[in-house]
Design a protein around this motif. Structure first.
Motif, PDB file in Angstrom:
ATOM      1  N   GLN A   1       0.840  -1.208   0.000  1.00  0.00           N
ATOM      2  CA  GLN A   1       0.000   0.000   0.000  1.00  0.00           C
ATOM      3  C   GLN A   1       0.876   1.259   0.000  1.00  0.00           C
ATOM      4  O   GLN A   1       0.559   2.246  -0.668  1.00  0.00           O
ATOM      5  CB  GLN A   1      -0.909   0.000   1.232  1.00  0.00           C
ATOM      6  N   MET A   2       1.970   1.221   0.740  1.00  0.00           N
ATOM      7  CA  MET A   2       2.891   2.359   0.753  1.00  0.00           C
ATOM      8  C   MET A   2       3.448   2.616  -0.637  1.00  0.00           C
ATOM      9  O   MET A   2       3.480   3.764  -1.114  1.00  0.00           O
ATOM     10  CB  MET A   2       4.045   2.092   1.721  1.00  0.00           C
ATOM     11  N   ARG A   3       3.878   1.550  -1.313  1.00  0.00           N
ATOM     12  CA  ARG A   3       4.473   1.715  -2.641  1.00  0.00           C
ATOM     13  C   ARG A   3       3.443   2.225  -3.656  1.00  0.00           C
ATOM     14  O   ARG A   3       3.767   3.066  -4.500  1.00  0.00           O
ATOM     15  CB  ARG A   3       5.092   0.393  -3.113  1.00  0.00           C
ATOM     16  N   MET A   4       2.231   1.732  -3.553  1.00  0.00           N
ATOM     17  CA  MET A   4       1.187   2.240  -4.450  1.00  0.00           C
ATOM     18  C   MET A   4       0.952   3.722  -4.211  1.00  0.00           C
ATOM     19  O   MET A   4       0.790   4.513  -5.157  1.00  0.00           O
ATOM     20  CB  MET A   4      -0.104   1.448  -4.247  1.00  0.00           C
ATOM     21  N   ALA A   5       0.944   4.120  -2.935  1.00  0.00           N
ATOM     22  CA  ALA A   5       0.724   5.529  -2.605  1.00  0.00           C
ATOM     23  C   ALA A   5       1.877   6.402  -3.096  1.00  0.00           C
ATOM     24  O   ALA A   5       1.659   7.500  -3.625  1.00  0.00           O
ATOM     25  CB  ALA A   5       0.554   5.680  -1.092  1.00  0.00           C
ATOM     26  N   VAL A   6       3.107   5.912  -2.935  1.00  0.00           N
ATOM     27  CA  VAL A   6       4.284   6.680  -3.375  1.00  0.00           C
ATOM     28  C   VAL A   6       4.288   6.829  -4.888  1.00  0.00           C
ATOM     29  O   VAL A   6       4.512   7.931  -5.429  1.00  0.00           O
ATOM     30  CB  VAL A   6       5.580   6.000  -2.893  1.00  0.00           C
ATOM     31  N   ASP A   7       4.041   5.738  -5.599  1.00  0.00           N
ATOM     32  CA  ASP A   7       4.028   5.803  -7.064  1.00  0.00           C
ATOM     33  C   ASP A   7       2.918   6.737  -7.554  1.00  0.00           C
ATOM     34  O   ASP A   7       3.106   7.473  -8.533  1.00  0.00           O
ATOM     35  CB  ASP A   7       3.844   4.402  -7.646  1.00  0.00           C
ATOM     36  N   LYS A   8       1.781   6.704  -6.878  1.00  0.00           N
ATOM     37  CA  LYS A   8       0.678   7.604  -7.240  1.00  0.00           C
ATOM     38  C   LYS A   8       1.075   9.063  -6.974  1.00  0.00           C
ATOM     39  O   LYS A   8       0.760   9.964  -7.764  1.00  0.00           O
ATOM     40  CB  LYS A   8      -0.566   7.232  -6.434  1.00  0.00           C
ATOM     41  N   TYR A   9       1.786   9.297  -5.865  1.00  0.00           N
ATOM     42  CA  TYR A   9       2.258  10.647  -5.525  1.00  0.00           C
ATOM     43  C   TYR A   9       3.139  11.190  -6.644  1.00  0.00           C
ATOM     44  O   TYR A   9       2.966  12.316  -7.108  1.00  0.00           O
ATOM     45  CB  TYR A   9       3.030  10.596  -4.212  1.00  0.00           C
ATOM     46  N   PHE A  10       4.099  10.366  -7.081  1.00  0.00           N
ATOM     47  CA  PHE A  10       5.000  10.808  -8.139  1.00  0.00           C
ATOM     48  C   PHE A  10       4.234  11.043  -9.445  1.00  0.00           C
ATOM     49  O   PHE A  10       4.464  12.041 -10.146  1.00  0.00           O
ATOM     50  CB  PHE A  10       6.091   9.769  -8.376  1.00  0.00           C
ATOM     51  N   ALA A  11       3.319  10.134  -9.764  1.00  0.00           N
ATOM     52  CA  ALA A  11       2.581  10.241 -11.031  1.00  0.00           C
ATOM     53  C   ALA A  11       1.698  11.484 -11.068  1.00  0.00           C
ATOM     54  O   ALA A  11       1.451  12.041 -12.149  1.00  0.00           O
ATOM     55  CB  ALA A  11       1.733   8.989 -11.242  1.00  0.00           C
ATOM     56  N   GLU A  12       1.224  11.903  -9.908  1.00  0.00           N
ATOM     57  CA  GLU A  12       0.306  13.039  -9.848  1.00  0.00           C
ATOM     58  C   GLU A  12       0.994  14.318  -9.395  1.00  0.00           C
ATOM     59  O   GLU A  12       0.332  15.244  -8.896  1.00  0.00           O
ATOM     60  CB  GLU A  12      -0.860  12.706  -8.913  1.00  0.00           C
ATOM     61  N   SER A  13       2.310  14.399  -9.569  1.00  0.00           N
ATOM     62  CA  SER A  13       3.059  15.589  -9.149  1.00  0.00           C
ATOM     63  C   SER A  13       3.821  16.186 -10.322  1.00  0.00           C
ATOM     64  O   SER A  13       5.042  16.014 -10.457  1.00  0.00           O
ATOM     65  CB  SER A  13       4.028  15.237  -8.015  1.00  0.00           C
ATOM     66  N   PRO A  14       3.121  16.889 -11.198  1.00  0.00           N
ATOM     67  CA  PRO A  14       3.815  17.540 -12.320  1.00  0.00           C
ATOM     68  C   PRO A  14       4.755  18.631 -11.808  1.00  0.00           C
ATOM     69  O   PRO A  14       4.540  19.211 -10.750  1.00  0.00           O
ATOM     70  CB  PRO A  14       2.666  18.136 -13.133  1.00  0.00           C
ATOM     71  N   ASN A  15       5.787  18.885 -12.592  1.00  0.00           N
ATOM     72  CA  ASN A  15       6.777  19.888 -12.175  1.00  0.00           C
ATOM     73  C   ASN A  15       6.976  20.926 -13.273  1.00  0.00           C
ATOM     74  O   ASN A  15       8.093  21.191 -13.709  1.00  0.00           O
ATOM     75  CB  ASN A  15       8.103  19.192 -11.830  1.00  0.00           C
ATOM     76  N   ASP A  16       5.874  21.523 -13.684  1.00  0.00           N
ATOM     77  CA  ASP A  16       5.933  22.509 -14.762  1.00  0.00           C
ATOM     78  C   ASP A  16       6.724  23.758 -14.376  1.00  0.00           C
ATOM     79  O   ASP A  16       7.236  24.474 -15.241  1.00  0.00           O
ATOM     80  CB  ASP A  16       4.512  22.917 -15.171  1.00  0.00           C
ATOM     81  N   ASP A  17       6.820  24.023 -13.061  1.00  0.00           N
ATOM     82  CA  ASP A  17       7.512  25.237 -12.612  1.00  0.00           C
ATOM     83  C   ASP A  17       8.917  24.941 -12.090  1.00  0.00           C
ATOM     84  O   ASP A  17       9.546  25.801 -11.473  1.00  0.00           O
ATOM     85  CB  ASP A  17       6.705  25.924 -11.512  1.00  0.00           C
ATOM     86  N   ASN A  18       9.424  23.725 -12.336  1.00  0.00           N
ATOM     87  CA  ASN A  18      10.779  23.346 -11.906  1.00  0.00           C
ATOM     88  C   ASN A  18      10.996  23.577 -10.412  1.00  0.00           C
ATOM     89  O   ASN A  18      11.968  24.207  -9.994  1.00  0.00           O
ATOM     90  CB  ASN A  18      11.843  24.106 -12.711  1.00  0.00           C
ATOM     91  N   HIS A  19      10.088  23.069  -9.621  1.00  0.00           N
ATOM     92  CA  HIS A  19      10.246  23.199  -8.175  1.00  0.00           C
ATOM     93  C   HIS A  19      11.467  22.394  -7.722  1.00  0.00           C
ATOM     94  O   HIS A  19      11.658  21.251  -8.160  1.00  0.00           O
ATOM     95  CB  HIS A  19       8.996  22.698  -7.447  1.00  0.00           C
ATOM     96  N   PRO A  20      12.318  22.960  -6.851  1.00  0.00           N
ATOM     97  CA  PRO A  20      13.546  22.254  -6.435  1.00  0.00           C
ATOM     98  C   PRO A  20      13.281  20.878  -5.843  1.00  0.00           C
ATOM     99  O   PRO A  20      14.070  19.946  -6.042  1.00  0.00           O
ATOM    100  CB  PRO A  20      14.157  23.187  -5.384  1.00  0.00           C
ATOM    101  N   PHE A  21      12.177  20.733  -5.110  1.00  0.00           N
ATOM    102  CA  PHE A  21      11.875  19.433  -4.499  1.00  0.00           C
ATOM    103  C   PHE A  21      11.550  18.391  -5.555  1.00  0.00           C
ATOM    104  O   PHE A  21      12.117  17.292  -5.572  1.00  0.00           O
ATOM    105  CB  PHE A  21      10.718  19.569  -3.517  1.00  0.00           C
ATOM    106  N   LEU A  22      10.674  18.712  -6.475  1.00  0.00           N
ATOM    107  CA  LEU A  22      10.257  17.746  -7.489  1.00  0.00           C
ATOM    108  C   LEU A  22      11.345  17.499  -8.520  1.00  0.00           C
ATOM    109  O   LEU A  22      11.380  16.447  -9.160  1.00  0.00           O
ATOM    110  CB  LEU A  22       8.969  18.218  -8.165  1.00  0.00           C
ATOM    111  N   THR A  23      12.251  18.450  -8.687  1.00  0.00           N
ATOM    112  CA  THR A  23      13.350  18.287  -9.636  1.00  0.00           C
ATOM    113  C   THR A  23      14.277  17.149  -9.218  1.00  0.00           C
ATOM    114  O   THR A  23      14.930  16.529 -10.067  1.00  0.00           O
ATOM    115  CB  THR A  23      14.147  19.600  -9.747  1.00  0.00           C
ATOM    116  N   THR A  24      14.319  16.855  -7.919  1.00  0.00           N
ATOM    117  CA  THR A  24      15.222  15.811  -7.426  1.00  0.00           C
ATOM    118  C   THR A  24      14.482  14.514  -7.115  1.00  0.00           C
ATOM    119  O   THR A  24      14.971  13.682  -6.351  1.00  0.00           O
ATOM    120  CB  THR A  24      15.963  16.299  -6.163  1.00  0.00           C
ATOM    121  N   GLU A  25      13.303  14.328  -7.712  1.00  0.00           N
ATOM    122  CA  GLU A  25      12.527  13.102  -7.498  1.00  0.00           C
ATOM    123  C   GLU A  25      13.360  11.869  -7.847  1.00  0.00           C
ATOM    124  O   GLU A  25      13.990  11.815  -8.901  1.00  0.00           O
ATOM    125  CB  GLU A  25      11.269  13.140  -8.367  1.00  0.00           C
ATOM    126  N   PRO A  26      13.416  10.866  -6.970  1.00  0.00           N
ATOM    127  CA  PRO A  26      14.249   9.683  -7.243  1.00  0.00           C
ATOM    128  C   PRO A  26      13.654   8.788  -8.321  1.00  0.00           C
ATOM    129  O   PRO A  26      12.435   8.646  -8.423  1.00  0.00           O
ATOM    130  CB  PRO A  26      14.274   8.961  -5.892  1.00  0.00           C
TER     131      PRO A  26
END
Length: 439
Positions: free
Chosen positions: A303-328
């Motif tokens: 369940q954790m992995r599904m939630a994490v993968d969903k978080y990444f999939a639903e986190s666009p980075n159109d504004d080049n946010h420093p946090f999302l730019t370093t997504e693993p």
């Protein structure tokens, strides 16, 4: 004899201390003055948890140090082994004698200062470090040690000067940035702290602690528009009630199974007060709860992995946010349980080894999950710890947890829990998403 010692050293390095001791036994009994055989035996006994036997070998060495070609150097080496055994007073005393034997040996003096610092005698260490810095004013490692001792001695102005010199000498690592910024905040020099945070983020863009300082300092210096990007709770904090895992009738049955694992954990205990994970005497931590990937915890990790993968999939980075730019690109999950027995709280903190942090709520008291306005026992994000003497008002987001809630948030966001009192336990499984390879 020397060959046996070398073979024993190889066994010790291979993680076989008991076999190494068998190899060393004829050496230590037949040639007790061979100090390396005695100190290696001490290390083996320490690895096996027999401190008293280790100290017996070190006591034997102490009887031979004056016969060494350089007694001062032999004493310095012996002091390091006593330090390994947590015999700091003995180690420090031995080094003091070594320094008196070679009073002009700056290396011995620095070792003495290091020993004092490790024993928490910061002011005494600082005096020795300061004298050494006068002789070697551009030695980056020495400057850093002196800066740390100055900071721990509450001499922040001097510490800032020394950290600045350390960086000018070519050494600028994570510890230096962190300590320097903390010292500047303590002094109220937040504009300087902000400039160093900018430099730190540029040098180490994936560093979570750097992001945490950056976010807080944007608020403190009044850069409200930039700060709002860091504290965009609607964008970065995501939660949902999990689906019932296969094999369980309902979430209540699943949570009871998780609770049984948590409360049956053989290392569930309150950390020591001087440990970073200590928050409250009623809080118990169960580390590495997901080491066994089977059973209910294995289902929870899915369940954790599904939630994490969903978080990444639903986190666009159109504004080049420093946090999302370093997504693993790839990650592992490290999880632990947190049990509050009827009361308590967790102070604001961050998890510097992770990228994304999360929490699954297993058992929540009625007083916490109720519909009233009282935030007792709630999860809170945004507020910095009291140890950082900021003056600004920080944006704060509060989440009322309920059983079955999976909550995710950036690891750079300071978070804690609001104190509560109840006759029930508050149980959750917290976790960090640890990057395997940065993007």
């Amino acid at each position: 004899m020397k060959q046996k010692i070398e073979q024993a050293a190889q066994l010790f390095q291979a993680g076989q201390p008991r076999e190494a001791l068998e190899m060393l036994q004829p050496v230590t009994s037949g040639a007790p003055g061979m100090m390396r055989g005695q100190t290696l035996s001490a290390r083996c006994w320490l690895a096996l948890g027999h401190r008293d036997k280790a100290l017996d070998h070190l006591a034997t060495v102490a009887g031979y140090v004056d016969k060494a070609p350089r007694p001062a150097l032999a004493r310095a080496n012996l002091a390091q082994f006593y330090a390994m055994a947590d015999e700091w007073d003995t180690a420090t005393s031995i080094l003091e004698v070594a320094v008196s034997q070679e009073p002009d040996n700056i290396e011995l003096k620095v070792k003495h200062a290091d020993m004092l610092a490790n024993a928490g005698q910061w002011r005494e260490a600082l005096m020795i470090f300061e004298a050494a810095v006068k002789k070697f004013p551009e030695n980056a490692s020495l400057l850093r040690s002196t800066a740390i001792s100055a900071q721990m001695s509450k001499q922040n102005t001097r510490a800032v000067e020394l950290y600045t010199r350390t960086m000018a000498a070519g050494l600028a690592d994570k510890q230096i940035y962190s300590n320097l910024i903390a010292a500047l905040i303590e002094l109220g020099r937040v504009d300087e702290a902000h400039r160093h945070a900018v430099d730190w983020c540029a040098a180490m863009p994936a560093d979570i602690e750097a992001m945490a300082f950056m976010a807080l300092l944007e608020v403190e210096v009044g850069n409200n528009d930039v700060a709002a990007r860091w504290f965009d709770f609607a964008r970065f904090v995501k939660g949902h009630t999990i689906a019932v895992p296969e094999g369980y009738d309902d979430l209540d049955a699943f949570n009871k199974a998780i609770e049984a694992v948590v409360l049956g954990h053989d290392r569930l205990e309150t950390p020591p007060e001087d440990h970073p994970t200590w928050h409250h005497p009623a809080l118990r931590i169960g580390p590495d709860i997901n080491n066994d990937h089977s059973g209910p915890v294995g289902e929870l990790e899915k369940q954790m992995r599904m939630a994490v993968d969903k978080y990444f999939a639903e986190s666009p980075n159109d504004d080049n946010h420093p946090f999302l730019t370093t997504e693993p690109r790839d990650y592992e999950i490290v999880a632990w349980s947190a049990v509050l027995d009827g009361e308590g709280n967790q102070k604001p903190h961050i998890h510097m080894s992770g990228y994304l942090s999360g929490c699954y709520y297993v058992t929540i008291p009625d007083e916490v999950s109720g519909s009233g306005d009282d935030n007792a026992g709630a999860f809170e994000m945004g507020r910095p710890p009291e140890e950082l003497p900021f003056k600004a008002e920080f944006p704060v987001e509060t989440v009322k947890p309920h059983e079955g809630l999976m909550l995710l948030f950036p690891a750079f966001m300071y978070h804690g829990t609001v104190p509560f009192k109840s006759k029930q336990k508050r149980i959750c499984v917290a976790f960090d998403v640890i990057p395997k390879q940065a993007a």
